[in-house]
Design a protein around this motif. Structure first.
Motif, PDB file in Angstrom:
ATOM      1  N   PRO A  71      24.110 -18.796  24.828  1.00  0.00           N
ATOM      2  CA  PRO A  71      24.531 -19.910  24.232  1.00  0.00           C
ATOM      3  C   PRO A  71      23.162 -20.418  23.683  1.00  0.00           C
ATOM      4  O   PRO A  71      21.986 -20.670  24.249  1.00  0.00           O
ATOM      5  N   ILE A  72      23.116 -20.726  22.382  1.00  0.00           N
ATOM      6  CA  ILE A  72      22.113 -21.625  21.633  1.00  0.00           C
ATOM      7  C   ILE A  72      22.637 -23.127  21.447  1.00  0.00           C
ATOM      8  O   ILE A  72      23.723 -23.300  20.740  1.00  0.00           O
ATOM      9  N   PHE A  73      22.184 -23.983  22.078  1.00  0.00           N
ATOM     10  CA  PHE A  73      22.658 -25.544  22.279  1.00  0.00           C
ATOM     11  C   PHE A  73      22.349 -26.204  21.030  1.00  0.00           C
ATOM     12  O   PHE A  73      21.218 -26.157  20.860  1.00  0.00           O
ATOM     13  N   LEU A  74      23.315 -26.856  20.641  1.00  0.00           N
ATOM     14  CA  LEU A  74      23.068 -28.046  19.710  1.00  0.00           C
ATOM     15  C   LEU A  74      23.420 -29.301  20.258  1.00  0.00           C
ATOM     16  O   LEU A  74      24.595 -29.487  20.863  1.00  0.00           O
ATOM     17  N   SER A  75      22.542 -30.311  20.243  1.00  0.00           N
ATOM     18  CA  SER A  75      23.112 -31.686  21.037  1.00  0.00           C
ATOM     19  C   SER A  75      22.498 -32.892  20.034  1.00  0.00           C
ATOM     20  O   SER A  75      21.407 -32.837  19.285  1.00  0.00           O
ATOM     21  N   ASN A  76      23.497 -33.996  20.187  1.00  0.00           N
ATOM     22  CA  ASN A  76      23.073 -35.132  19.655  1.00  0.00           C
ATOM     23  C   ASN A  76      22.470 -36.213  20.484  1.00  0.00           C
ATOM     24  O   ASN A  76      22.536 -37.538  20.378  1.00  0.00           O
ATOM     25  N   SER A  92      13.619 -14.752  27.687  1.00  0.00           N
ATOM     26  CA  SER A  92      14.170 -14.799  28.885  1.00  0.00           C
ATOM     27  C   SER A  92      15.072 -15.744  29.424  1.00  0.00           C
ATOM     28  O   SER A  92      15.766 -15.820  30.345  1.00  0.00           O
ATOM     29  N   THR A  93      14.962 -16.991  28.865  1.00  0.00           N
ATOM     30  CA  THR A  93      15.331 -18.078  29.080  1.00  0.00           C
ATOM     31  C   THR A  93      16.194 -19.175  27.894  1.00  0.00           C
ATOM     32  O   THR A  93      15.994 -18.419  26.792  1.00  0.00           O
ATOM     33  N   GLN A  94      16.914 -20.046  28.270  1.00  0.00           N
ATOM     34  CA  GLN A  94      17.458 -20.961  27.308  1.00  0.00           C
ATOM     35  C   GLN A  94      17.648 -22.457  28.085  1.00  0.00           C
ATOM     36  O   GLN A  94      18.229 -22.402  28.959  1.00  0.00           O
ATOM     37  N   GLN A  95      17.036 -23.279  27.264  1.00  0.00           N
ATOM     38  CA  GLN A  95      17.129 -24.615  27.744  1.00  0.00           C
ATOM     39  C   GLN A  95      18.673 -25.445  27.604  1.00  0.00           C
ATOM     40  O   GLN A  95      19.007 -24.977  26.353  1.00  0.00           O
ATOM     41  N   GLU A  96      19.000 -26.028  28.312  1.00  0.00           N
ATOM     42  CA  GLU A  96      20.447 -26.706  28.342  1.00  0.00           C
ATOM     43  C   GLU A  96      20.009 -27.989  28.177  1.00  0.00           C
ATOM     44  O   GLU A  96      19.722 -28.644  29.251  1.00  0.00           O
ATOM     45  N   PRO A  97      20.193 -28.683  26.897  1.00  0.00           N
ATOM     46  CA  PRO A  97      20.104 -30.344  26.876  1.00  0.00           C
ATOM     47  C   PRO A  97      20.920 -31.273  27.668  1.00  0.00           C
ATOM     48  O   PRO A  97      22.201 -30.690  27.945  1.00  0.00           O
ATOM     49  N   LYS A  98      20.318 -31.975  28.467  1.00  0.00           N
ATOM     50  CA  LYS A  98      21.050 -33.238  29.160  1.00  0.00           C
ATOM     51  C   LYS A  98      21.721 -34.106  28.294  1.00  0.00           C
ATOM     52  O   LYS A  98      21.048 -34.536  27.340  1.00  0.00           O
TER      53      LYS A  98
END
Length: 360
Positions: free
Chosen positions: A62-67, A351-357
């Motif tokens: 997943p490539i996260f999008l967040s507001n 190798s990693t992907q951040q998931e926004p809080k």
């Protein structure tokens, strides 16, 4: 590779919860046992089983999008352009879509072929390589159409396009008898935003530029990046601050072996007519410092020096650590010996992907 990835988990787990993707319950159990041996608090690690895991989650996950209030997943189309893909060419559709469904992410789809590591962003701007964009889409979309998609999907105001792909990034036969894995133009291994006004740009030193055909070629590509970025402007019209970052001397890490040893691999890339089995092939890891990870309280960066290598290489490791300390003073900078995963065509960031809080 597993040992290096476990070191990444160890460096991260005290700052953030780490989710690890595996393809079986038995592998998850085995890895948790090794984590205990490494004094990793497994309460802070979540194992996720998926039938088709992939080493480089930046691209297939997943490539996260967040507001700040909700998460969406940017779902690029997946296109594999070389024979190496084999049965995994649909990994993006399998991994990111299925994880989105499992964890309730809404999906924002786009027909453009792209991968997560091919774009880096700051608050207002995206950065990518135009050659990569056109090659991935095989003439089906123009740069202008791809730019529109990037801006709509990521919510940015501007795209800066760089021209030129270094040989170290090429997948397969790079030049002459130099062969290795690569992503064919992922910007996250080459140029990164340190903040809204500063770009860290990979360079090759004058001392190293002629030590291999790859370094000779890529020296010119990186100098071209600097020239292009000197002309680039921020959304407020001001120029960027450019910080040159070093590159390990690739010639010290090339592994020469007979073509017969990797003959099956050469067959996958349709290269057996170019080589005899007794020919020597120079295997090249995709090494560099730009593929670092920034997350809560910590930055992970590649390190390469070990006993027996010149002190100049140790100095490069230390120089990159110092640069990151300057631009991320509130985070701990941790070095990871990354060459084991570089052999597979990527690095720490890949190798990693951040998931926004999100706000609760």
């Amino acid at each position: 590779q597993i040992a290096t990835r476990l070191e990444i988990v160890k460096a991260l787990h005290e700052k953030v919860t780490v989710k690890v993707l595996t393809n079986s319950d038995s592998l998850s159990s085995s890895l948790l046992g090794r984590m205990v041996e490494l004094d990793i608090d497994t309460v802070k690690v979540k194992m996720i089983v998926h039938p088709l895991p992939n080493n480089f989650m930046r691209d297939t996950g997943p490539i996260f999008l967040s507001n700040g209030d909700s998460l969406k997943m940017a779902n690029w189309n997946w296109k594999c352009l070389n024979q190496w893909c084999g049965n995994v060419k649909n990994l993006r559709g399998t991994i990111d879509d299925s994880l989105a469904k499992r964890f309730g992410y809404s999906i924002k789809s786009n027909p453009i072929n792209y991968e997560g590591g091919a774009i880096v962003v700051n608050n207002h701007t995206a950065l990518s390589i135009s050659d990569y964009a056109l090659e991935q889409n095989e003439g089906n979309f123009s740069v202008e159409e791809i730019e529109k998609s990037i801006l709509e999907l990521y919510g940015k105001e501007r795209v800066i396009w760089l021209k030129g792909i270094p040989l170290i990034e090429r997948n397969g036969l790079k030049i002459e008898n130099y062969f290795g894995q690569g992503a064919d133009g992922h910007i996250d291994a080459l140029v990164r935003f340190a903040n809204d006004s500063t770009l860290l740009v990979t360079t090759i030193s004058e001392e190293d530029r002629n030590k291999s055909p790859i370094q000779e070629h890529d020296y010119k590509v990186y100098q071209g990046y600097l020239e292009q970025l000197r002309q680039a402007k921020r959304v407020n019209g001001e120029p960027y601050t450019l910080v040159e970052i070093p590159t390990p001397d690739i010639s010290l890490h090339v592994g020469a072996l007979p073509a017969s040893v990797i003959w099956e691999l050469l067959e996958i890339y349709d290269l057996t007519e170019q080589f005899e089995k007794e020919d020597m092939i120079n295997m090249v890891p995709i090494m560099g410092y730009a593929n670092y990870l920034v997350t809560n309280g910590v930055v992970l960066v590649s390190q390469y020096w070990k006993e027996g290598l010149p002190e100049s290489e140790k100095n490069k490791d230390e120089e990159m650590m110092a640069i990151l300390r300057k631009y991320f003073p509130d985070r701990e900078i941790i070095g990871i010996q990354a060459k084991a995963i570089n052999w597979d065509g990527g690095g720490i960031h890949c190798s990693t992907q951040q998931e926004p809080k999100i706000n609760q």
